[in-house]
Design an enzyme around this catalytic site. Structure first.
Site, PDB file in Angstrom:
ATOM      1  N   ARG A 102       0.824  -1.209   0.000  1.00  0.00           N
ATOM      2  CA  ARG A 102       0.000   0.000   0.000  1.00  0.00           C
ATOM      3  C   ARG A 102       0.864   1.268   0.000  1.00  0.00           C
ATOM      4  O   ARG A 102       0.492   2.283  -0.606  1.00  0.00           O
ATOM      5  CB  ARG A 102      -0.905  -0.026   1.230  1.00  0.00           C
ATOM      6  CG  ARG A 102      -1.969   1.057   1.264  1.00  0.00           C
ATOM      7  CD  ARG A 102      -3.042   0.698   2.282  1.00  0.00           C
ATOM      8  NE  ARG A 102      -4.060   1.737   2.371  1.00  0.00           N
ATOM      9  CZ  ARG A 102      -4.239   2.536   3.426  1.00  0.00           C
ATOM     10  NH1 ARG A 102      -3.458   2.388   4.489  1.00  0.00           N
ATOM     11  NH2 ARG A 102      -5.179   3.444   3.434  1.00  0.00           N
ATOM     12  N   HIS A 106       0.271   4.362  -2.579  1.00  0.00           N
ATOM     13  CA  HIS A 106       0.004   5.718  -2.127  1.00  0.00           C
ATOM     14  C   HIS A 106       1.115   6.683  -2.536  1.00  0.00           C
ATOM     15  O   HIS A 106       0.876   7.888  -2.670  1.00  0.00           O
ATOM     16  CB  HIS A 106      -0.192   5.737  -0.614  1.00  0.00           C
ATOM     17  CG  HIS A 106      -1.556   5.294  -0.191  1.00  0.00           C
ATOM     18  ND1 HIS A 106      -2.346   6.021   0.685  1.00  0.00           N
ATOM     19  CD2 HIS A 106      -2.300   4.212  -0.540  1.00  0.00           C
ATOM     20  CE1 HIS A 106      -3.508   5.402   0.851  1.00  0.00           C
ATOM     21  NE2 HIS A 106      -3.494   4.296   0.134  1.00  0.00           N
ATOM     22  N   ASP A 107       2.309   6.167  -2.746  1.00  0.00           N
ATOM     23  CA  ASP A 107       3.393   7.004  -3.247  1.00  0.00           C
ATOM     24  C   ASP A 107       3.158   7.361  -4.715  1.00  0.00           C
ATOM     25  O   ASP A 107       3.199   8.533  -5.101  1.00  0.00           O
ATOM     26  CB  ASP A 107       4.729   6.275  -3.084  1.00  0.00           C
ATOM     27  CG  ASP A 107       5.913   7.103  -3.566  1.00  0.00           C
ATOM     28  OD1 ASP A 107       5.902   8.327  -3.341  1.00  0.00           O
ATOM     29  OD2 ASP A 107       6.842   6.534  -4.162  1.00  0.00           O
ATOM     30  N   GLY A 112       3.463  10.888  -8.937  1.00  0.00           N
ATOM     31  CA  GLY A 112       4.335   9.845  -9.435  1.00  0.00           C
ATOM     32  C   GLY A 112       5.104   9.129  -8.336  1.00  0.00           C
ATOM     33  O   GLY A 112       5.045   9.491  -7.158  1.00  0.00           O
ATOM     34  N   SER A 116       7.762  10.455  -2.068  1.00  0.00           N
ATOM     35  CA  SER A 116       7.273  11.601  -1.298  1.00  0.00           C
ATOM     36  C   SER A 116       6.445  11.182  -0.093  1.00  0.00           C
ATOM     37  O   SER A 116       6.413  11.889   0.925  1.00  0.00           O
ATOM     38  CB  SER A 116       6.448  12.531  -2.191  1.00  0.00           C
ATOM     39  OG  SER A 116       5.339  11.860  -2.763  1.00  0.00           O
ATOM     40  N   GLU A 129       2.790  14.268   3.164  1.00  0.00           N
ATOM     41  CA  GLU A 129       1.581  13.518   2.826  1.00  0.00           C
ATOM     42  C   GLU A 129       1.097  12.597   3.938  1.00  0.00           C
ATOM     43  O   GLU A 129      -0.001  12.045   3.863  1.00  0.00           O
ATOM     44  CB  GLU A 129       1.841  12.698   1.547  1.00  0.00           C
ATOM     45  CG  GLU A 129       2.159  13.575   0.340  1.00  0.00           C
ATOM     46  CD  GLU A 129       2.797  12.801  -0.816  1.00  0.00           C
ATOM     47  OE1 GLU A 129       2.678  11.557  -0.836  1.00  0.00           O
ATOM     48  OE2 GLU A 129       3.417  13.456  -1.684  1.00  0.00           O
ATOM     49  N   ASN A 135      -4.089   8.822   4.581  1.00  0.00           N
ATOM     50  CA  ASN A 135      -2.844   8.274   5.122  1.00  0.00           C
ATOM     51  C   ASN A 135      -2.732   8.310   6.640  1.00  0.00           C
ATOM     52  O   ASN A 135      -2.139   7.415   7.253  1.00  0.00           O
ATOM     53  CB  ASN A 135      -1.650   9.034   4.538  1.00  0.00           C
ATOM     54  CG  ASN A 135      -1.529   8.879   3.038  1.00  0.00           C
ATOM     55  OD1 ASN A 135      -2.047   7.935   2.465  1.00  0.00           O
ATOM     56  ND2 ASN A 135      -0.849   9.828   2.395  1.00  0.00           N
ATOM     57  N   PRO A 204      -7.990   7.169  -4.180  1.00  0.00           N
ATOM     58  CA  PRO A 204      -9.385   6.724  -4.086  1.00  0.00           C
ATOM     59  C   PRO A 204      -9.796   6.479  -2.645  1.00  0.00           C
ATOM     60  O   PRO A 204      -8.995   6.041  -1.820  1.00  0.00           O
ATOM     61  CB  PRO A 204      -9.384   5.412  -4.887  1.00  0.00           C
ATOM     62  CG  PRO A 204      -8.154   5.461  -5.734  1.00  0.00           C
ATOM     63  CD  PRO A 204      -7.152   6.235  -4.947  1.00  0.00           C
ATOM     64  N   HIS A 234      -6.244  -6.112  -2.443  1.00  0.00           N
ATOM     65  CA  HIS A 234      -7.059  -6.263  -1.235  1.00  0.00           C
ATOM     66  C   HIS A 234      -7.338  -7.726  -0.902  1.00  0.00           C
ATOM     67  O   HIS A 234      -8.146  -8.012  -0.023  1.00  0.00           O
ATOM     68  CB  HIS A 234      -8.371  -5.491  -1.389  1.00  0.00           C
ATOM     69  CG  HIS A 234      -8.202  -4.015  -1.311  1.00  0.00           C
ATOM     70  ND1 HIS A 234      -9.221  -3.124  -1.544  1.00  0.00           N
ATOM     71  CD2 HIS A 234      -7.098  -3.252  -1.018  1.00  0.00           C
ATOM     72  CE1 HIS A 234      -8.770  -1.883  -1.409  1.00  0.00           C
ATOM     73  NE2 HIS A 234      -7.483  -1.938  -1.090  1.00  0.00           N
TER      74      HIS A 234
END
Length: 380
Positions: A102, A106-107, A112, A116, A129, A135, A204, A234
């Site tokens: 995950r 999420h990165d 991109g 980060s 973030e 997050n 999302p 998932h």
């Protein structure tokens, strides 16, 4: 090349599933996998996955070029170090496989794949973030990444980027859980910035409908097929009750047709029992049947009405067959992956590669190889 997915409609597959569901769940991936040549890679469960790279090096966007063997000369043991560390982390905490996977997702979805998501806040001068709504109190595994990075720095200083580390660890998390393997393309640089707003708007939500999910993926250059395949992540991991409260209240819930109707009520009642009195903090397996195994059971669950998150169950809803802007029939893909784990494995690996090529908007000219994944080099 990915196998064709256009020969059978979702309703036909759902009817077939009623007759063959038990057999599908029992058939091993090794038995259903096609023979492949030496350009293919295998998952630990024996699934063979043939991946087309489009050449030795694949363009990942302006200013960034990725390749499969970048570290073979500069840090030959890099992938070995990451693999061993992921194996140790998952052995200590099986949920960690999903958490590391995950982190990579999420990165990549925020400006991109640039590492980060790993940057710590330094208020009032820098807000990253980690405190974004998707997050905060949700992402985990940062300490595992820290430990791997420290070992890589001892082995080959300032060589392996944190963003590449996330990509390799995500692949190894899938493999150690029994899923497919692929040759990770590397060569990314780490950003010196992060985007709280991007994390809040691009990722999302667990309550998203199919149309929203398709659009979120299209916004970063990925297809509806990528969305359905990557949602298969998932099949491992857990979610807090607050993430699927809409399922419990019946808001936005679809049972996926006649197949889902028979079990859906019992499933939701079990979730209500789990979450009652927990103030939303209790955790539920995203896949109750095989919670620690990376397989296609996630899609079988959706056809049975047993998807945990509202956004998951919506993939099997009657309205998912023809979503505006979608280049593939979402519900048909769900049914196809439920029937054939080898097709899911191949499509998942290819979609992971495509997601891994999402480049920062300005390319990599301003990037660096962080020595500490939590801070930019100038701050260490």
């Amino acid at each position: 090349m990915a196998p064709s997915t256009t020969t059978v409609s979702a309703p036909q597959l759902v009817v077939g599933l009623l007759l063959a569901l038990t057999t599908v769940a029992a058939v091993s991936t090794a038995e259903s996998a096609p023979a492949v040549n030496t350009s293919c890679v295998t998952g630990s469960a024996g699934a063979a996955v043939s991946i087309g790279y489009g050449g030795a090096r694949a363009s990942a966007g302006a200013g960034m070029s990725l390749g499969a063997g970048v570290y073979r000369a500069t840090c030959p043991r890099a992938e070995e170090i990451v693999r061993a560390a992921v194996q140790r982390a998952v052995a200590a905490d099986p949920r960690m496989a999903a958490s590391l996977l995950r982190l990579h997702f999420h990165d990549c979805f925020v400006n991109g794949c640039d590492g980060s998501v790993l940057l710590d806040d330094k208020p009032p001068f820098f807000v990253g973030e980690k405190t974004a709504v998707p997050n905060a109190n949700s992402l985990r595994g940062f300490e595992v990444i820290d430990a791997i990075k420290a070992e890589l720095e001892r082995e080959c200083p300032e060589t392996v980027s944190c963003s590449d580390l996330l990509a390799i660890a995500a692949r190894d998390s899938v493999v150690v859980s029994g899923g497919p393997s692929w040759e990770v393309e590397v060569g990314r640089k780490d950003s010196r910035t992060a985007s709280l707003q991007g994390a809040n708007t691009n990722l999302p939500a667990p309550t998203s409908g199919v149309t929203t999910l398709v659009q979120k993926f299209r916004n970063v250059g990925l297809s509806a097929k990528d969305m359905v395949a990557l949602s298969g992540a998932h099949t491992i991991g857990k979610a807090r009750c607050t993430s699927f409260s809409a399922r419990l209240s019946g808001v936005g819930v679809s049972t996926g047709g006649a197949v889902g109707a028979s079990k859906d009520l019992t499933f939701l009642q079990s979730l209500q029992q789990l979450c009652s009195g927990s103030a939303g903090s209790a955790l539920a397996h995203l896949d109750l049947a095989t919670p620690a195994t990376f397989d296609n059971q996630y899609y079988i669950n959706l056809l049975s009405g047993d998807g945990l998150l509202p956004s998951d169950q919506e993939l099997a809803s009657p309205g998912a067959g023809a979503v505006p802007g979608a280049d593939d029939d979402v519900s048909s893909l769900v049914a196809l992956y439920a029937f054939d784990a080898s097709v899911f494995f191949e499509d998942f690996a290819e979609s992971m590669l495509r997601m891994g090529r999402l480049a920062p908007g300005g390319g990599s000219s301003d990037g660096e190889v962080r020595m500490n994944c939590r801070v930019v080099n100038s701050s260490t």
